[in-house]
Scaffold this active site. Structure first.
Site, mmCIF file in Angstrom:
data_model
loop_
_atom_site.group_PDB
_atom_site.id
_atom_site.type_symbol
_atom_site.label_atom_id
_atom_site.label_comp_id
_atom_site.label_asym_id
_atom_site.label_seq_id
_atom_site.Cartn_x
_atom_site.Cartn_y
_atom_site.Cartn_z
ATOM 1 N N CYS A 114 0.845 -1.195 0.000
ATOM 2 C CA CYS A 114 0.000 0.000 0.000
ATOM 3 C C CYS A 114 0.882 1.247 0.000
ATOM 4 C CB CYS A 114 -0.933 0.011 1.209
ATOM 5 S SG CYS A 114 -0.067 0.141 2.789
ATOM 6 N N CYS A 117 3.409 1.628 2.776
ATOM 7 C CA CYS A 117 4.680 0.907 2.588
ATOM 8 C C CYS A 117 5.681 1.773 1.831
ATOM 9 C CB CYS A 117 4.447 -0.395 1.830
ATOM 10 S SG CYS A 117 3.387 -1.580 2.665
ATOM 11 N N ASP A 525 12.386 25.447 -32.143
ATOM 12 C CA ASP A 525 13.625 25.864 -32.792
ATOM 13 C C ASP A 525 13.483 25.510 -34.278
ATOM 14 O OD1 ASP A 525 16.306 26.726 -33.069
ATOM 15 O OD2 ASP A 525 16.960 24.640 -33.004
ATOM 16 N N ASP A 717 16.614 20.859 -30.295
ATOM 17 C CA ASP A 717 17.470 19.689 -30.514
ATOM 18 C C ASP A 717 18.936 19.947 -30.236
ATOM 19 O OD1 ASP A 717 18.167 21.234 -32.852
ATOM 20 O OD2 ASP A 717 18.895 19.372 -33.744
ATOM 21 N N ASP A 721 20.054 24.990 -27.218
ATOM 22 C CA ASP A 721 18.660 24.990 -26.779
ATOM 23 C C ASP A 721 18.517 24.599 -25.314
ATOM 24 O OD1 ASP A 721 17.602 25.650 -29.315
ATOM 25 O OD2 ASP A 721 17.788 23.566 -29.964
#
Length: 821
Positions: A114, A117, A525, A717, A721
């Site tokens: 649960c 835990c 971009d 990419d 960036d």
């Protein structure tokens, strides 16, 4: 029959020689101990067993095998002294370097039942010296633990987990599946015993019910007492075996001064059974053996169905980790035709492998002979097999489809792309969004509230009707369901992560799905994101010197760059000039020195700073037409200009249309010339397009948008960036981009397909809706069920059904996210 070590051996043993767990059918891992090949279930057990052999401790296995029912996992004292799990070779498969003195381990926990835990393990580990972070996923039972190697060791952390009654294993897909199989088997047996006991008890209880009349009972007291004793005997296995985990977990929680979900369950079952035993022994009062067996059966039924659904969700996430085969066919001496079958773990970089049609590729490499097609759908979401010829890259885990190939191994194990993807998925699974923390906190207080309400209800009913007080008390304890509350979010996020990965959208951060669903402004971009990033040199304009010399100098400045411009210039150059002290200026270009002369290559204004000379007229015309123009120069003036061309991605236009239909705003932020950016924006129908932006400009623009209330998703990419990816609420990197961009991002587009974005947004929004539905259901169920139980309208067996169905519905609702691709 299996071939190992130059001999054939019988593989009739279905259990791991080291740990005793079942061996998955496709796993063929062996180790020779005392000249006898032994079968193992996973690479983790292989590493441990190999360490035992290497340290000349095989006497351990001989002593262990000589003892009846000896525990397989028990390690000899000598090995404990060695700190086996602190050995680098053992840690290689599941521990990553997180910093200079930090390590991060991927573990799987046994005994989690649960949310309490999870909280207990996290809180206990955080109190250990040297532990810097702990995250445990309730749905997958997997943990990521980070620690300072100067302060503590992994073996100490595993001991700390064991000290509070749980077991931690190095995460391995085969071990995870073995543990899941063992969990299913045990749960099914407990369910069978409970169901059989319930039916038998009902056979003795129903005659007693039917014998009741308005004037008393038609059954003689001795027969009724016999029925009670028979019911007691049949209920004993249900309580002592089927319900044993409830009592064991409850006792563990109480001894650790925590109240988990099993405490009210054990209290309800125990009190009803104890009262029934006393009534049977004394011959007076009511018995509840039927309610006890029915409650245990229905609760175990719900948990079993929930477990099956949860494991199905986890398997969808672990599919990637299962993609890598355990065996490979290696050429003994390339290019000779003789081959040998070896374990994939024994491969080395530079080995030449034969990949037959239909086989999975066991490592990253390149084709050196043959032509075929590879199915990379599991890794990239690309549904069509991709053609592969000599020189093409092969990704480990993909499948060779049509013809045999010979490939040279380039990357193995944790260095493969599949391993990198798996690590990012594990990071996302371990991190918890804010809504999960909130639900866990509520669930933690929930049990205490239920116990107080049950006690108060019992006292009130004892004053009103003592005969009803006990079963009303049991019903209140049983009907409450904190599990549904704790499962509502993590199960949905686990399923959604797997579903998105199948579509080529890799979630790498825990908050990413929730934030992606809220994003209303997407910023792209240009180079490598909206365009293919495969720049080609189409024209050179030379101001001084020869074109060959200018191109060689440009290639020398870009010799260490992975930027598309750098690759294009190196490919076009015949020679590379020696340039010293090369450094990159983010968002501007590169600079270097030849004989104390500074040379710059990059944006026009970046190079012009050296000499302040005007642009040639023909170059101005190129820039005005939207061409990508890169300048080379020194303090002496312009040296040359390079005109490059990059095509827009084929799926970009359709992807932008699909995104606009979801109601988001689109923008382009690029460091390229404004004219080039506007040309791409016009092609894609994007109104807000800004060129000539430095990383600082992008960062400031995103900050300004966020100040107006926009939830920004940034798609990029490149290395430049990374700062703006970190600033955006949710960052998305192209799978073929720079490593830094992928590491910085919250989401990675595995197949470089922008077309996956719009479906990804739709699925993220559906996930948030399902999480809200699950949370609303969990709250409404408890707000309605608990008061009904308190006023005596819910019997214990009905409470057991309600509690089980509540958790099961939450999991089933989350599984709707898998859907069809």
């Amino acid at each position: 029959m299996d071939f190992w070590g130059g001999r054939f051996i019988e593989s009739i043993d279905a259990f791991c020689y080291h740990c005793g767990l079942p061996v998955p059918p496709e796993t063929k891992i062996f180790i020779t101990i005392d000249a006898v090949p032994r079968v193992l279930c996973c690479t983790g057990c292989q590493a441990v067993a190999q360490a035992i052999v290497d340290n000349q401790l095989t006497e351990y296995y001989r002593h262990r095998d000589a003892l009846p029912e000896s525990p397989r996992e028990a390690l000899p004292i000598a090995l404990e002294a060695l700190g086996l799990f602190d050995h680098p070779k053992v840690q290689k498969s599941f521990v990553q370097v997180a910093g200079e003195h930090e390590r991060e381990a991927a573990l799987i926990l046994e005994g989690i039942t649960c949310a309490a835990c999870v909280w207990l393990n996290e809180a206990h580990l955080r109190r250990q010296p040297g532990v810097t972070s702990v995250d445990i996923n309730y749905a997958t039972r997997r943990a990521r633990v980070r620690w300072d190697t100067r302060v503590t060791k992994l073996s100490k952390l595993l001991e700390a987990i064991a000290a509070i009654g749980y077991r931690a294993h190095p995460y391995d897909v085969a071990r995870s599946e073995s543990l899941a199989q063992q969990e299913r088997k045990t749960a099914l047996w407990r369910l069978f015993v409970a169901g059989f006991g319930m039916m038998q008890v009902m056979m003795y209880v129903i005659p007693v019910y039917f014998a009741q009349t308005e004037t008393g009972s038609d059954m003689t007291p001795d027969i009724e007492q016999l029925m009670r004793w028979a019911s007691l005997i049949l209920t004993l296995p249900v309580v002592l075996y089927s319900a044993a985990p409830f009592f064991a977990n409850a006792w563990r929680d109480v001894t650790l001064r925590r109240l988990g979900m099993d405490v009210p369950v054990a209290l309800g079952v125990g009190s009803a059974f104890a009262a029934s035993v006393w009534a049977t022994l004394s011959g007076s009062g009511e018995v509840y053996f039927d309610s006890v067996t029915m409650f245990v059966f229905f609760l175990l039924s719900g948990r079993y169905l929930e477990m099956m659904a949860r494991q199905k969700a986890v398997r969808s996430v672990e599919t990637l980790a299962r993609a890598m085969p355990t065996l490979a066919t290696r050429f003994v001496r390339w290019p000779e035709v003789a081959c040998e079958r070896v374990a994939a773990a024994e491969l080395c970089v530079g080995d030449v492998l034969r990949i037959a049609p239909g086989e999975s590729i066991p490592a990253d490499g390149e084709v050196i002979e043959g032509g075929s097609a590879a199915d990379e759908s599991l890794l990239t979401g690309e549904s069509r097999p991709l053609p592969k010829v000599v020189g093409d890259e092969l990704i480990g885990g993909s499948v060779n489809v049509t013809s045999p190939l010979a490939m040279r191994v380039l990357r193995l194990g944790q260095d493969t792309r599949l391993a990198a993807i798996t690590r990012l998925m594990e990071r996302a699974a371990a991190e918890k969004p804010q809504v999960v923390h909130m639900a866990d906190r509520i669930a933690g207080c929930f049990v205490v509230t239920v116990l107080l309400l049950a006690a108060a209800t019992a006292l009130i009913w004892w004053q009103l009707d003592p005969a009803q007080a006990l079963w009303v008390f049991v019903s209140v304890l049983v009907v409450s369901c904190p599990c549904a509350l704790s499962l509502a979010t993590p199960v949905a996020l686990t399923v959604a992560t797997g579903a998105l990965a199948a579509r080529g959208v890799l979630v790498t951060r825990g908050h990413a799905i929730e934030t992606l669903a809220q994003a209303n402004h997407f910023i792209f971009d240009k180079t490598g994101t909206l365009t293919l990033g495969q720049l080609a040199l189409v024209e050179m304009i030379t101001c001084r010197g020869t074109p060959e010399a200018a191109l060689a100098l440009a290639a020398g400045l870009e010799q260490g760059s992975e930027h598309p411009i750098g690759r294009a210039l190196r490919q076009a150059a015949d020679t590379i000039a020696p340039v010293g002290n090369v450094s990159a200026v983010t968002g501007a270009g590169v600079l270097g020195f030849i004989d104390a002369t500074e040379w710059r290559l990059g944006r026009l204004d970046f190079v012009a700073c050296l000499h302040q000379k005007p642009l040639p007229l023909n170059v101005e015309q190129k820039v005005g037409a939207g061409d990508t123009v890169i300048a080379l120069g020194s303090a002496a003036g312009w040296q040359a200009f390079f005109c490059l061309n990059d095509d827009v991605r084929p799926d970009a236009a359709a992807s932008m249309i699909a995104l606009r239909r979801t109601g988001v705003t689109l923008s382009i932020f690029s460091g390229d010339a404004s004219a080039a950016v506007q040309r791409v924006a016009h092609t894609l129908g994007i109104a807000d397009a800004r060129g000539g932006m430095t990383p600082e400009d992008k960062h400031a623009a995103v900050t300004a948008l966020q100040a107006t209330g926009a939830v920004v998703a940034m798609v990029g990419d490149g290395v430049n960036d990374a700062p703006v990816l970190a600033k955006a609420q949710v960052s998305i990197a192209m799978g073929g981009g720079a490593d830094l961009a992928r590491a910085q991002s919250d989401i990675v587009l595995l197949g470089n397909h922008l077309a996956a974005l719009a479906p990804g947004v739709a699925l993220a929004r559906q996930t948030v809706r399902i999480v809200k539905q699950n949370l609303i259901w969990a709250f409404i169920y408890n707000l309605v069920a608990i008061p009904l139980a308190m006023i005596g309208w819910v019997s214990p067996w009905m409470a057991g059904i309600g509690m089980s169905v509540s958790s099961f519905l939450v999991v089933i609702n989350a599984l709707r996210l898998q859907g069809k691709r």
